[in-house]
Design an enzyme around this catalytic site. Structure first.
Site, PDB file in Angstrom:
ATOM      1  N   LYS A  54      -2.925   4.033  10.073  1.00 53.57           N
ATOM      2  CA  LYS A  54      -3.568   2.800  10.561  1.00 53.57           C
ATOM      3  C   LYS A  54      -3.770   2.866  12.079  1.00 53.57           C
ATOM      4  O   LYS A  54      -4.803   2.431  12.592  1.00 53.57           O
ATOM      5  CB  LYS A  54      -2.712   1.576  10.178  1.00 53.57           C
ATOM      6  CG  LYS A  54      -2.671   1.314   8.662  1.00 53.57           C
ATOM      7  CD  LYS A  54      -1.635   0.249   8.292  1.00 53.57           C
ATOM      8  CE  LYS A  54      -1.437   0.160   6.788  1.00 53.57           C
ATOM      9  NZ  LYS A  54      -0.350  -0.769   6.398  1.00 53.57           N
ATOM     10  N   GLN A  98       5.148  -3.827   8.493  1.00 53.87           N
ATOM     11  CA  GLN A  98       5.029  -2.914   7.355  1.00 53.87           C
ATOM     12  C   GLN A  98       6.159  -3.145   6.349  1.00 53.87           C
ATOM     13  O   GLN A  98       7.334  -3.179   6.706  1.00 53.87           O
ATOM     14  CB  GLN A  98       5.049  -1.459   7.857  1.00 53.87           C
ATOM     15  CG  GLN A  98       4.813  -0.414   6.788  1.00 53.87           C
ATOM     16  CD  GLN A  98       3.406  -0.430   6.193  1.00 53.87           C
ATOM     17  OE1 GLN A  98       2.440  -0.823   6.848  1.00 53.87           O
ATOM     18  NE2 GLN A  98       3.274  -0.003   4.948  1.00 53.87           N
ATOM     19  N   ASP A 121      -2.607  -9.230   7.277  1.00 55.08           N
ATOM     20  CA  ASP A 121      -2.163  -8.754   5.965  1.00 55.08           C
ATOM     21  C   ASP A 121      -2.464  -9.765   4.856  1.00 55.08           C
ATOM     22  O   ASP A 121      -2.417  -9.411   3.680  1.00 55.08           O
ATOM     23  CB  ASP A 121      -0.628  -8.561   5.990  1.00 55.08           C
ATOM     24  CG  ASP A 121      -0.215  -7.101   6.025  1.00 55.08           C
ATOM     25  OD1 ASP A 121      -0.960  -6.261   5.498  1.00 55.08           O
ATOM     26  OD2 ASP A 121       0.866  -6.825   6.582  1.00 55.08           O
TER      27      ASP A 121
HETATM   28  N1  GUN Z   1       3.309  -1.886   2.240  1.00 54.48           N
HETATM   29  C1  GUN Z   1       2.490  -1.453   1.243  1.00 54.48           C
HETATM   30  N2  GUN Z   1       1.265  -1.994   1.376  1.00 54.48           N
HETATM   31  C2  GUN Z   1       1.306  -2.792   2.462  1.00 54.48           C
HETATM   32  C3  GUN Z   1       0.345  -3.617   3.110  1.00 54.48           C
HETATM   33  O1  GUN Z   1      -0.817  -3.752   2.684  1.00 54.48           O
HETATM   34  N3  GUN Z   1       0.783  -4.275   4.222  1.00 54.48           N
HETATM   35  C4  GUN Z   1       2.052  -4.166   4.690  1.00 54.48           C
HETATM   36  N4  GUN Z   1       2.379  -4.861   5.765  1.00 54.48           N
HETATM   37  N5  GUN Z   1       2.974  -3.415   4.105  1.00 54.48           N
HETATM   38  C5  GUN Z   1       2.599  -2.732   3.002  1.00 54.48           C
END
Ligand code: GUN
Length: 303
Positions: A54, A98, A121
Site C-alpha cells: 500500500k 492494519q 477502510d
Molecule cells: N486486513 C485484511 N484486510 C484489511 C483491510 O482491508 N484493511 C485493514 N485495515 N486491515 C486488513
C-alpha cells in the site's frame, strides 16, 4: 490453458489508478495534497507485506503516506491515544489501522475511534451503517468495493442475479452482501451469505450466477460446486505448505483455479484479481476523504 475468461484485476486497477492520479494532481494544485497514515501493531508477516504494498502504491500516485509501527505488546489505551493524535492532524485525510491486531486490543474499539471522515477502510460503525442504508456519502470497505468495481467494469449484470457469498466476515462477506442487495444500478441482486454453519454449501453455490469466495479455506471451491458459465470471484489469500517451493510454502485462493476455470464464464486469477483492486479502492477512498475535507468535488461522470 484458455485465458479469455479471465477478469484482469491488474488492468482494471490501473484504470482506477489513472482516475485517482488526476484527482491527486487536482488536490495538489489546490494546495491540499492528500495524506494517508498506516498504523501497524507488531510484526505479523502478512500485515508487513500488505502495508508495504500500500505504501508503494501511494508513492506511485504521489499520495503522501507515513507508517507508524508499534510494538506487539502495545496497549489498547496507547493505540487509542495515537489515533486521537492522528484524527487531529489536518494533513492526514485517511487513517488505516492494519488488521489483525494483537489479542489484547479490541479491534472494534479501535475502528470506532478512527474519525468517520478519515475512515478510508470503511470500518467505522457510521460508515457500516451508511453502506447498509444505501447512503453514498460513507466510505465502503476496500476489498468488497474492489470486487464490485471488477464486476461493474467487466460488464457483469447483477440485477436479478443469484449471488452467493462464502464467508460472513466484517471486512469482506457482510459488506459485500450489503453492496449487492441495494436497490440501485449495478446491485439489485438476490444475495445468499454462506458461512461455517451453513448446511450444504455446494447446493447454494451451484445456484449462483456470481460466486464470491471469501471464507479463507484453501482451494475450497471445486468445479462441481459451480454452475457452468457462472462468474467466480476469488478473494482468498491462504498460505499452504509446499515442499517444492523455495520457502516451503505458497499462496493459494479459496477457489481451486485449475479445476474451476474451464467451466466458469468469467473468473478472477489469483494473484492478479481482487488484490490489486483492494489497493486501488484504498487510494480512491483517500482522495475522496481529502476532497471532502477541503470542500472540493472531484467526481466526474467517468469516475
Ligand atoms: N486486513 C485484511 N484486510 C484489511 C483491510 O482491508 N484493511 C485493514 N485495515 N486491515 C486488513
Amino acid at each position: 490453458m484458455a485465458s479469455d475468461n479471465l477478469i484482469d484485476g491488474r488492468a482494471i486497477a490501473d484504470q482506477i489508478h489513472e482516475e485517482t492520479r488526476r484527482h491527486v494532481e487536482a488536490l495538489k494544485a489546490h494546495g491540499t495534497p492528500p495524506g494517508l497514515v498506516f498504523v501497524r501493531v507488531g510484526e505479523d508477516p502478512a500485515s508487513r507485506v500488505y502495508v508495504g504494498m500500500k505504501e508503494k502504491a501511494c508513492d506511485r500516485l504521489g499520495i503522501q503516506s507515513q507508517t507508524r509501527i508499534l510494538p506487539e505488546d502495545t496497549t489498547e489505551k496507547d493505540l487509542l491515544k495515537l489515533i486521537g493524535e492522528l484524527n487531529a492532524d489536518p494533513t492526514l485525510h485517511g487513517i488505516l489501522v492494519q488488521a489483525p491486531l494483537p489479542p489484547q486490543i479490541n479491534e472494534a474499539n479501535i475502528f470506532a475511534a478512527v474519525s468517520a471522515n478519515k475512515d478510508v477502510d470503511g470500518f467505522h460503525p457510521l460508515n457500516v451503517g451508511k453502506l447498509l442504508l444505501g447512503d453514498p456519502n460513507g466510505f465502503v470497505p476496500c476489498t468488497p468495493a474492489g470486487v464490485h468495481e471488477l464486476i461493474i467494469r467487466s460488464g457483469v449484470h447483477t440485477s436479478g442475479a443469484e449471488v452467493v457469498i462464502l464467508g460472513r466476515g466484517n471486512i469482506v462477506g457482510k459488506p459485500m452482501a450489503a453492496i449487492l442487495c441495494q436497490k440501485s444500478e449495478h446491485a439489485n441482486a438476490t444475495v445468499t451469505l454462506c458461512h461455517s454453519r451453513s448446511t450444504d454449501i455446494g447446493e447454494h453455490c451451484r445456484r449462483a450466477d456470481i460466486l464470491i469466495a471469501a471464507m479463507g479455506v484453501p482451494e475450497f471451491v471445486k468445479a462441481n460446486m459451480v454452475k457452468p458459465g457462472a462468474v467466480v470471484i476469488d478473494v482468498g489469500v491462504n498460505r499452504i505448505p509446499d515442499p517444492e517451493a523455495k520457502n516451503g510454502s505458497r499462496l493459494v485462493g479459496d477457489v481451486d483455479f485449475a479445476d474451476v476455470q474451464p467451466i466458469a464464464g468469467r473468473i478472477t486469477p489469483n494473484p492478479g484479481g481482487v488484490g490489486p483492486m483492494t489497493i486501488a479502492m484504498l487510494l480512491r477512498n483517500t482522495v475522496r476523504a481529502a476532497a471532502r475535507a477541503n470542500g472540493l468535488n472531484l467526481e466526474t461522470p467517468e469516475s
